[in-house]
Design an enzyme around this catalytic site. Structure first.
Site, PDB file in Angstrom:
ATOM      1  N   VAL A   1       0.847  -1.197   0.000  1.00  0.00           N
ATOM      2  CA  VAL A   1       0.000   0.000   0.000  1.00  0.00           C
ATOM      3  C   VAL A   1       0.875   1.237   0.000  1.00  0.00           C
ATOM      4  O   VAL A   1       2.071   1.182   0.308  1.00  0.00           O
ATOM      5  CB  VAL A   1      -0.938   0.077   1.232  1.00  0.00           C
ATOM      6  N   CYS A   2       0.228   2.365  -0.332  1.00  0.00           N
ATOM      7  CA  CYS A   2       0.838   3.675  -0.149  1.00  0.00           C
ATOM      8  C   CYS A   2       2.129   3.769  -0.976  1.00  0.00           C
ATOM      9  O   CYS A   2       2.214   3.196  -2.068  1.00  0.00           O
ATOM     10  CB  CYS A   2       1.056   3.878   1.355  1.00  0.00           C
ATOM     11  N   THR A   3       3.151   4.435  -0.482  1.00  0.00           N
ATOM     12  CA  THR A   3       4.400   4.513  -1.243  1.00  0.00           C
ATOM     13  C   THR A   3       5.139   3.181  -1.236  1.00  0.00           C
ATOM     14  O   THR A   3       6.038   2.969  -2.053  1.00  0.00           O
ATOM     15  CB  THR A   3       5.334   5.597  -0.669  1.00  0.00           C
TER      16      THR A   3
END
Lengths: 265, 265
Positions: B138-140
């Site tokens: 997820v995310c970066t």
């Protein structure tokens, strides 16, 4: 009185009479504090807590600006949460600021039940709660605020399966997701902590800050099922979950009643 | 092809041709594994990660039933996350199961950027990712999957402010909150991890299990502001957030491009 209006009035009272609009209009610029005025946030960590109860609010509080968040416990050894994740406390009860800006208590049914019988923790919450600017908690952790005598005469919410234990501590139970009554701010089950903390961020730092946090954290949730409350989940599933938790919920109630009895002594 | 249909087909491919309905109809009873078949979930923890990226999915995975979640890092010393919270790894890279059921990578812009330049971590992700049943992030953190070469030719999402870096790693970027392409499952910014993990819980354990989790965690979110995506937040706020993150996003892009160049060597 409709519940929304009562909340608004309670919030006004907590803010010393400022209008609700004024409270939410504080911009981050206006709210920026000098280093000596950084908000001190005490967040209880404890064995068998639910990590997510705390980690959502901690991210929100820590990024409000001019805030120090402290994870507090009796000692600095790692605590194992109820999902197996290990968190490290950063500060002992003894070292915790005497008059914190925010006191926060997470839940976790087994861990909460143990602490309902732990006078050292309840005394810490009672003392810090008496001088805290805001007394906050989510999930079953709200019972600990209750046991510390911090919710007498206050309206509060908690995890839906322990809300009806709140009257043991002379609190008025609510099924709302976030409840603000004067300077007590409580949230429902686990994920409600994120909404509770964003609500506080808006109150303390302005809605621009809270909106920025929602954007930065991608907080546009899309639960794959719409089952996050007993009403949404329906009777059959709710009954099944309650039955599977029945022994633990009963144990929490017994511990709550024993904690209440100790008030008299 | 409409994105929903493409997702459905991608999911079907990942499931070896079973119908989507079949995949979601697996009941927890049917999915219950003998002790020797507990799902092994490897979750990377690292300095400057965003704790909430991991803690939501960890709770969901850990409560799916018959699952062991392992927090893995180079050593077992506590890691300090980007909000100051400290997590303790439970397993080293060396000790991590060779063929995990789920490999999961959280984000955190500064921490991700550091690891994009860390061959030891990328090698670990490349090796475990090659044999994992599901490769998730997820995310970066999705950039780390990309840098490990695990997203070549795959559709993926990531934090909205780094989605356009995904093509550096030959991945097809998506702005969706959760993207499933064969056995790659990715989520957007921070809180998207909860939705990603619940989606996986439904796929692996059936929708009854995921519904039970939503109910137990009170996952009926009520963001106080509707600002969790650039579209919802509007151009002005989005521009401001991007500008405040510009140096960090540029650093992530440079690190990504250098990581990509090392593929050739």
């Amino acid at each position: 009185m409709p519940s929304t209006r009562r909340h608004a009035l309670a919030t006004l009272a907590a803010l010393g009479g400022a209008s609700l609009a004024d409270a939410f209009a504080q911009t981050p610029q206006a709210g920026a504090a000098p280093a000596s005025k950084r908000l001190q946030v005490l967040m209880l960590v404890h064995p068998d807590m639910t990590a997510l109860d705390l980690v959502g609010p901690q991210l929100v509080f820590a990024t409000m600006g001019d805030v120090d968040t402290h994870m507090v416990w009796k000692d600095l050894s790692p605590v194992t949460t109820d999902s197996g994740l290990k968190l490290v406390p950063g500060m002992t009860f003894a070292d915790a600021p005497k008059a914190p800006d925010i006191l926060f208590v997470p839940g976790g049914l087994k861990g909460t039940t143990a602490l309902l019988q732990d006078e050292e923790t309840l005394r810490f919450l009672r003392e810090r709660g008496a001088s805290a600017r805001w007394v906050t908690g989510v999930c079953t952790g709200v019972l600990l605020l209750g046991a510390a005598g911090l919710l007498r005469g206050y309206r509060a919410t908690a995890h839906w399966y322990v809300q009806d234990i709140l009257p043991v501590f002379d609190a008025e139970p609510s099924a709302d997701r976030v409840v603000i009554d004067r300077n007590r701010v409580t949230g429902g089950a686990v994920t409600a902590g994120i909404d509770m903390a964003l609500t506080m961020s808006a109150m303390l730092r302005g809605d621009d800050k809270a909106r920025t946090q929602e954007l930065a954290f991608g907080y546009a949730p899309m639960p794959p099922f719409a089952a996050g409350t007993p009403e949404l989940a329906g009777e059959a599933l709710t009954k099944r979950v309650l039955e599977s938790r029945a022994p633990a919920i009963s144990a929490a109630r017994r511990a709550a009643e024993m904690a209440r009895q100790r008030w008299a002594g």
